[in-house]
Write a protein that holds these residues in place. Structure first.
Motif, short mmCIF file in Angstrom:
data_model
loop_
_atom_site.label_atom_id
_atom_site.label_comp_id
_atom_site.label_asym_id
_atom_site.label_seq_id
_atom_site.Cartn_x
_atom_site.Cartn_y
_atom_site.Cartn_z
N LEU A 43 37.60 42.54 29.59
CA LEU A 43 38.99 42.98 29.72
C LEU A 43 39.97 41.84 29.43
O LEU A 43 40.88 41.99 28.61
N LEU A 44 39.80 40.68 30.08
CA LEU A 44 40.75 39.57 29.91
C LEU A 44 40.43 38.68 28.72
O LEU A 44 41.24 37.81 28.37
N GLY A 45 39.28 38.86 28.09
CA GLY A 45 38.99 38.14 26.85
C GLY A 45 38.55 36.71 27.01
O GLY A 45 38.69 35.90 26.08
N MET A 46 37.98 36.34 28.15
CA MET A 46 37.48 34.98 28.35
C MET A 46 36.02 34.91 27.90
O MET A 46 35.17 35.61 28.46
N PRO A 47 35.70 34.07 26.92
CA PRO A 47 34.30 33.96 26.50
C PRO A 47 33.40 33.51 27.65
O PRO A 47 33.78 32.62 28.42
N LEU A 48 32.25 34.14 27.77
CA LEU A 48 31.23 33.69 28.72
C LEU A 48 30.45 32.59 28.01
O LEU A 48 29.71 32.85 27.07
N VAL A 49 30.64 31.33 28.44
CA VAL A 49 30.10 30.20 27.69
C VAL A 49 28.83 29.62 28.29
O VAL A 49 28.16 28.81 27.64
N LEU A 50 28.50 30.00 29.52
CA LEU A 50 27.28 29.48 30.13
C LEU A 50 26.87 30.40 31.28
O LEU A 50 27.72 30.87 32.04
N GLU A 51 25.58 30.67 31.38
CA GLU A 51 25.03 31.42 32.51
C GLU A 51 23.75 30.72 32.94
O GLU A 51 22.87 30.45 32.10
N GLN A 52 23.64 30.40 34.21
CA GLN A 52 22.45 29.76 34.74
C GLN A 52 22.38 29.98 36.24
O GLN A 52 23.35 30.45 36.83
N PRO A 53 21.26 29.65 36.87
CA PRO A 53 21.22 29.76 38.34
C PRO A 53 22.17 28.75 38.97
O PRO A 53 22.42 27.68 38.41
N ASN A 54 22.69 29.10 40.13
CA ASN A 54 23.43 28.13 40.94
C ASN A 54 22.42 27.07 41.37
O ASN A 54 21.44 27.37 42.03
N LEU A 55 22.67 25.83 41.01
CA LEU A 55 21.68 24.78 41.25
C LEU A 55 21.47 24.49 42.73
O LEU A 55 20.44 23.95 43.11
#
Length: 202
Positions: A43-55
């Motif tokens: 909706l807001l158009g922000m690219p998802l640039v990283l996905e990983q587990p919370n360290l």
């Protein structure tokens, strides 16, 4: 509404042992991943640039979004997790993001089409839409009313504050912004004009 300042307001760097040079990222406890991505990316158009587990807590997913200027907003999410942010000390009240003046009306229509309600207010120094993300976090979408260079925003706001105090006004309004911009040699003509209440006291 009159407000007498209690603290020293200035754009000058304080005499402190540490000086930050900008915002790197902010991290918020989110709801579920799918709803967070649907709102912030789709909706807001922000690219998802990283996905990983919370360290620190691998059972949580850590999502990184580019807010549009290279500054990053991240969320700790978990499938099925529903949150409604608390409003106590140390908790997030709302997030604010800039939108282009020419996209203001399209943004309102997009929010409506996606089923998100909103409130519109003229905040004096800027103009805003307020909505909520799927987790209940307040999100403010800001249109700058004046063309202010990023590296001079603090300077303009501090001088507008000074003008407000001199006038005995309760909050910074257009006249204070225009006086400050003119005094600093910047363009005092608004680039955006909206018709909405200030929301003061609401």
């Amino acid at each position: 509404m009159e407000h007498t300042p209690e603290f020293d307001v200035t754009a000058e760097a304080p005499d402190s042992p540490v000086h930050t040079i900008g915002t790197d990222h902010m991290t918020v406890m989110g709801g579920d991943s799918a709803g967070t991505i649907a709102f912030y990316r789709d909706l807001l158009g922000m690219p998802l640039v990283l996905e990983q587990p919370n360290l620190d807590q691998p059972e949580l997913t850590h999502l990184f979004f580019d807010t549009g200027d290279g500054r990053i907003l991240t969320f700790f999410t978990k499938e099925g997790q529903r949150t409604r942010p608390q409003r106590g000390p140390g908790n997030v009240h709302h997030l604010a993001f800039s939108i282009a003046p020419e996209e203001f009306d399209d943004t309102k229509q997009a929010l409506q089409a996606a089923g998100y309600g909103f409130n519109e207010f003229d905040r004096g120094a800027f103009h805003s839409l307020y909505t909520q993300d799927p987790g209940g976090l307040i999100v403010e979408l800001v249109v700058e009313k004046y063309d202010i260079p990023d590296d001079r925003r603090g300077e303009v706001l501090a001088l507008a504050h000074e003008k407000r105090v001199e006038a005995g006004a309760g909050f910074v309004d257009d006249e204070h912004m225009q006086e400050a911009l003119d005094e600093l040699g910047l363009d005092p003509e608004p680039q955006f004009a909206g018709d909405a209440p200030t929301g003061a006291g609401v």
